[in-house]
Design a protein around this motif. Sequence first.
Motif, PDB file in Angstrom:
ATOM      1  N   GLY A  26      34.641  49.966   5.766  1.00 25.31           N
ATOM      2  CA  GLY A  26      34.035  50.030   7.089  1.00 25.31           C
ATOM      3  C   GLY A  26      32.551  50.348   7.089  1.00 25.31           C
ATOM      4  N   VAL A  27      32.006  50.781   5.965  1.00 23.55           N
ATOM      5  CA  VAL A  27      30.573  51.048   5.855  1.00 23.55           C
ATOM      6  C   VAL A  27      29.920  49.776   5.318  1.00 23.55           C
ATOM      7  CG1 VAL A  27      28.781  52.424   4.749  1.00 23.55           C
ATOM      8  CG2 VAL A  27      30.929  53.499   5.437  1.00 23.55           C
ATOM      9  N   ARG A  28      28.962  49.253   6.063  1.00 22.70           N
ATOM     10  CA  ARG A  28      28.269  48.036   5.628  1.00 22.70           C
ATOM     11  C   ARG A  28      26.900  48.399   5.085  1.00 22.70           C
ATOM     12  NH1 ARG A  28      29.981  42.785   9.019  1.00 22.70           N
ATOM     13  NH2 ARG A  28      32.208  43.092   8.728  1.00 22.70           N
ATOM     14  N   ARG A  29      26.576  47.747   3.975  1.00 20.98           N
ATOM     15  CA  ARG A  29      25.349  48.072   3.259  1.00 20.98           C
ATOM     16  C   ARG A  29      24.783  46.803   2.644  1.00 20.98           C
ATOM     17  NH1 ARG A  29      22.167  52.262   3.346  1.00 20.98           N
ATOM     18  NH2 ARG A  29      21.137  52.576   1.396  1.00 20.98           N
ATOM     19  N   THR A  30      23.474  46.716   2.597  1.00 17.01           N
ATOM     20  CA  THR A  30      22.818  45.606   1.918  1.00 17.01           C
ATOM     21  C   THR A  30      22.680  45.970   0.448  1.00 17.01           C
ATOM     22  OG1 THR A  30      21.594  45.059   3.925  1.00 17.01           O
ATOM     23  CG2 THR A  30      20.754  44.159   1.864  1.00 17.01           C
ATOM     24  N   VAL A  31      23.136  45.083  -0.439  1.00 20.71           N
ATOM     25  CA  VAL A  31      23.076  45.339  -1.876  1.00 20.71           C
ATOM     26  C   VAL A  31      22.507  44.123  -2.603  1.00 20.71           C
ATOM     27  CG1 VAL A  31      25.012  46.965  -1.839  1.00 20.71           C
ATOM     28  CG2 VAL A  31      25.437  44.555  -2.325  1.00 20.71           C
ATOM     29  N   ASP A  32      21.990  44.364  -3.772  1.00 21.78           N
ATOM     30  CA  ASP A  32      21.474  43.318  -4.639  1.00 21.78           C
ATOM     31  C   ASP A  32      22.656  42.652  -5.351  1.00 21.78           C
ATOM     32  OD1 ASP A  32      20.417  42.058  -7.073  1.00 21.78           O
ATOM     33  OD2 ASP A  32      18.532  43.023  -6.519  1.00 21.78           O
ATOM     34  N   VAL A  33      22.707  41.331  -5.329  1.00 19.97           N
ATOM     35  CA  VAL A  33      23.833  40.614  -5.937  1.00 19.97           C
ATOM     36  C   VAL A  33      23.436  39.801  -7.164  1.00 19.97           C
ATOM     37  CG1 VAL A  33      25.253  40.551  -3.850  1.00 19.97           C
ATOM     38  CG2 VAL A  33      23.599  38.708  -4.276  1.00 19.97           C
TER      39      VAL A  33
END
Length: 99
Positions: A26-33
Amino acid sequence: MCLGIPGRIVAIADEDAMLAVVDVSGVRRTVDVVCVAQEGEPLEALIGVWVLVHVGFAMSRIDEEEAAATLKVLAEIGEMEGELDAMRTGSVAPLAPAN
Protein backbone atom coordinates in the motif's frame (compact mmCIF):
# COMPACT_ATOMS: atom_id res chain seq x y z
CA MET A 1 17.58 -2.43 9.82
CA CYS A 2 16.93 -1.65 6.15
CA LEU A 3 16.19 -5.02 4.58
CA GLY A 4 15.09 -5.62 1.04
CA ILE A 5 11.32 -5.67 0.78
CA PRO A 6 9.09 -7.04 -1.98
CA GLY A 7 7.05 -4.62 -4.05
CA ARG A 8 5.11 -4.71 -7.28
CA ILE A 9 5.86 -2.26 -10.07
CA VAL A 10 2.64 -0.39 -10.85
CA ALA A 11 3.74 2.42 -13.18
CA ILE A 12 6.68 3.97 -14.98
CA ALA A 13 7.54 7.36 -13.45
CA ASP A 14 10.34 8.47 -15.78
CA GLU A 15 11.53 6.23 -18.59
CA ASP A 16 14.65 8.29 -19.35
CA ALA A 17 15.76 8.22 -15.71
CA MET A 18 14.82 4.51 -15.37
CA LEU A 19 12.36 5.22 -12.52
CA ALA A 20 9.22 3.26 -11.76
CA VAL A 21 6.56 3.34 -9.08
CA VAL A 22 6.51 0.34 -6.79
CA ASP A 23 3.72 -0.58 -4.38
CA VAL A 24 4.87 -2.15 -1.12
CA SER A 25 1.88 -3.15 0.98
CA GLY A 26 0.00 0.00 0.00
CA VAL A 27 2.99 2.36 0.21
CA ARG A 28 3.92 3.69 -3.23
CA ARG A 29 7.43 4.83 -3.92
CA THR A 30 9.50 5.84 -6.92
CA VAL A 31 12.51 3.53 -7.31
CA ASP A 32 15.35 3.07 -9.76
CA VAL A 33 14.81 0.00 -11.97
CA VAL A 34 18.13 -0.09 -13.80
CA CYS A 35 19.03 -3.42 -12.11
CA VAL A 36 15.84 -5.20 -13.23
CA ALA A 37 15.27 -3.69 -16.68
CA GLN A 38 16.14 -5.94 -19.58
CA GLU A 39 17.99 -4.56 -22.57
CA GLY A 40 15.75 -4.19 -25.60
CA GLU A 41 12.58 -4.50 -23.51
CA PRO A 42 10.43 -1.40 -22.91
CA LEU A 43 10.13 -0.34 -19.27
CA GLU A 44 6.36 -0.75 -19.51
CA ALA A 45 7.03 -4.50 -19.57
CA LEU A 46 7.99 -4.18 -15.89
CA ILE A 47 4.47 -3.16 -14.84
CA GLY A 48 3.08 -5.96 -12.70
CA VAL A 49 6.51 -7.47 -11.98
CA TRP A 50 7.45 -8.18 -8.35
CA VAL A 51 10.86 -6.92 -7.29
CA LEU A 52 12.99 -6.82 -4.19
CA VAL A 53 13.47 -3.16 -3.21
CA HIS A 54 16.43 -1.92 -1.18
CA VAL A 55 17.51 1.71 -0.58
CA GLY A 56 15.54 3.10 -3.52
CA PHE A 57 16.54 0.45 -6.05
CA ALA A 58 14.67 -2.54 -7.42
CA MET A 59 17.53 -5.02 -6.95
CA SER A 60 16.08 -8.19 -8.47
CA ARG A 61 12.94 -9.70 -9.89
CA ILE A 62 11.07 -12.19 -7.72
CA ASP A 63 7.92 -14.19 -8.24
CA GLU A 64 4.65 -13.45 -6.45
CA GLU A 65 4.92 -16.51 -4.21
CA GLU A 66 8.38 -15.48 -2.97
CA ALA A 67 7.11 -11.92 -2.45
CA ALA A 68 4.20 -13.12 -0.31
CA ALA A 69 6.43 -15.42 1.75
CA THR A 70 8.97 -12.64 2.37
CA LEU A 71 6.28 -10.14 3.38
CA LYS A 72 4.86 -12.72 5.79
CA VAL A 73 8.26 -13.34 7.39
CA LEU A 74 8.93 -9.60 7.73
CA ALA A 75 5.59 -9.21 9.50
CA GLU A 76 6.26 -12.20 11.77
CA ILE A 77 9.67 -10.94 12.89
CA GLY A 78 8.36 -7.44 13.46
CA GLU A 79 10.33 -5.76 10.67
CA MET A 80 7.42 -4.87 8.38
CA GLU A 81 6.52 -1.51 9.91
CA GLY A 82 10.15 -0.44 10.06
CA GLU A 83 10.63 -1.28 6.40
CA LEU A 84 7.43 0.51 5.40
CA ASP A 85 8.55 3.57 7.39
CA ALA A 86 11.87 3.45 5.53
CA MET A 87 9.94 3.33 2.25
CA ARG A 88 7.89 6.36 3.31
CA THR A 89 10.90 8.42 4.36
CA GLY A 90 13.75 7.07 2.22
CA SER A 91 16.19 9.08 0.18
CA VAL A 92 14.47 8.51 -3.18
CA ALA A 93 11.66 11.05 -3.60
CA PRO A 94 8.20 9.68 -2.83
CA LEU A 95 5.61 9.59 -5.56
CA ALA A 96 3.69 12.84 -5.81
CA PRO A 97 -0.01 12.50 -4.91
CA ALA A 98 -2.33 12.10 -7.87
CA ASN A 99 -4.71 14.96 -8.56
